[in-house]
Design a protein around this motif. Structure first.
Motif, mmCIF file in Angstrom:
data_model
loop_
_atom_site.group_PDB
_atom_site.id
_atom_site.type_symbol
_atom_site.label_atom_id
_atom_site.label_comp_id
_atom_site.label_asym_id
_atom_site.label_seq_id
_atom_site.Cartn_x
_atom_site.Cartn_y
_atom_site.Cartn_z
ATOM 1 N N ASP A 23 0.823 -1.203 0.000
ATOM 2 C CA ASP A 23 0.000 0.000 0.000
ATOM 3 C C ASP A 23 0.863 1.260 0.000
ATOM 4 N N ALA A 24 2.035 1.190 0.617
ATOM 5 C CA ALA A 24 2.945 2.342 0.580
ATOM 6 C C ALA A 24 3.410 2.609 -0.847
ATOM 7 N N TYR A 25 3.697 1.540 -1.583
ATOM 8 C CA TYR A 25 4.096 1.712 -2.985
ATOM 9 C C TYR A 25 2.932 2.233 -3.827
ATOM 10 N N VAL A 26 1.718 1.766 -3.522
ATOM 11 C CA VAL A 26 0.537 2.267 -4.256
ATOM 12 C C VAL A 26 0.389 3.768 -4.034
ATOM 13 N N ALA A 27 0.536 4.194 -2.771
ATOM 14 C CA ALA A 27 0.423 5.623 -2.470
ATOM 15 C C ALA A 27 1.522 6.417 -3.173
ATOM 16 N N GLU A 28 2.730 5.852 -3.201
ATOM 17 C CA GLU A 28 3.838 6.532 -3.879
ATOM 18 C C GLU A 28 3.559 6.677 -5.373
ATOM 19 N N ALA A 29 3.014 5.613 -5.983
ATOM 20 C CA ALA A 29 2.694 5.665 -7.413
ATOM 21 C C ALA A 29 1.622 6.721 -7.688
ATOM 22 N N ALA A 42 -1.475 -2.472 -6.682
ATOM 23 C CA ALA A 42 -2.636 -2.714 -5.813
ATOM 24 C C ALA A 42 -3.251 -4.084 -6.057
ATOM 25 N N ALA A 43 -3.086 -4.622 -7.267
ATOM 26 C CA ALA A 43 -3.670 -5.928 -7.603
ATOM 27 C C ALA A 43 -2.861 -7.092 -7.039
ATOM 28 N N LEU A 44 -1.668 -6.843 -6.521
ATOM 29 C CA LEU A 44 -0.837 -7.927 -5.980
ATOM 30 C C LEU A 44 -1.462 -8.444 -4.694
#
Length: 296
Positions: A23-29, A42-44
């Protein structure tokens, strides 16, 4: 963002660390306005504990994993071709390797600070049987990216080598089947105990599967909540920016109105002073004219 590199990193984490990191990577993206990467990350899905342990085995013991994948290739080929000799050899190696590798996976999990129960070890064994039976499962496992325990490979190892070889003999040349022993009144306690154990294990597996399903549902709900929270925060930030802009615009308008009012008063004063100066100039001109006329 490099989604492949992020995916590799995430599936190397322990299950308890997966969701927060993803979720941190999703927010960064999203902050980087990379909607495609955000959607893919997010689909992972978070791996189940047994799948994670099996993945760790594939990542940490690559040579052993490659040998195991080779056994799976031989088994699948033997089942396709009904090669009894190859099937017999691969089946013997299969059972030995599955048991040994499942224990190795449990040890690797313990070393990583994530001890697993005997139930999970059995699920790792089921996962490894799935690797042998299914090419798609084998492909994901070889990359360390399984997310769930595959369905039991029903029928994959059910063909006994003797039955396979016998099926290739013409019917008229097959030996007579051995008569089945007559049933006795003495109960087969060992068989009864084994069935009880199997039922208990099946019940435990069903319970674990239900837990895993509920965990997936909870994870999905948490992901949706986090996504909605992030969107709400972005909307609130946008509202804040707009409200700040509106306040500044209103203040600018007020300052402009005040400046215009002050300028208007200054114009009025200047016009009045101009009129007075003109009248004074006219009076002075008339005085000069009178004096000139009187002097002539």
């Amino acid at each position: 963002m490099d989604v492949e590199q992020i995916t590799e990193e995430l599936y190397g984490l322990k299950p308890g660390e997966f969701v927060a990191a993803r979720d941190a990577y999703v927010a960064e993206a999203r902050r980087a306005k990379d909607g495609v990467a955000a959607k893919e990350i997010a689909a992972l899905r978070k791996p189940a504990l047994a799948a994670w342990a099996a993945n760790r085995l594939a990542r940490e013991r690559r040579q052993e994993a490659q040998r195991f994948l080779t056994v799976g290739e031989r088994l699948r080929e033997a089942h396709r071709t009904l090669d009894a000799e190859q099937l017999r050899a691969a089946s013997r190696e299969q059972h030995r390797l599955v048991t040994a590798l499942a224990r190795t996976a449990a040890e690797l999990a313990r070393e990583a600070g994530q001890p697993v129960s005997e139930t999970v070890v059995h699920e790792v064994e089921q996962t490894l049987h799935g690797v042998l039976a299914h090419e798609d499962v084998a492909e994901l496992w070889s990359r360390g990216r399984l997310t769930k325990v595959p369905e039991a490979a029903v029928g994959f190892t059910a063909i006994a080598p003797e039955e396979t070889a016998l099926s290739q003999v013409p019917t008229g040349q097959r030996p007579e089947p051995k008569p089945k022993p007559k049933p006795t009144n003495e109960p087969d306690r060992e068989a009864t105990h084994r069935r009880s154990v199997e039922r208990a294990r099946a019940a435990a597996e069903d319970a674990d599967a239900e837990v895993a399903r509920r965990e997936q549902e909870l994870e999905e709900a948490q992901r949706q909540r986090q996504a909605a929270t992030a969107e709400a925060e972005e909307a609130a930030a946008e509202v804040g920016r707009l409200e700040t802009g509106l306040r500044e615009a209103r203040q600018t308008r007020l300052d402009s109105q005040r400046a215009a009012s002050t300028a208007g008063k200054a114009v009025t004063t200047a016009e009045r002073d101009l009129q007075q100066a003109r009248r004074a100039a006219q009076r002075a001109a008339r005085t000069v004219e009178r004096l000139e006329q009187g002097g002539s």
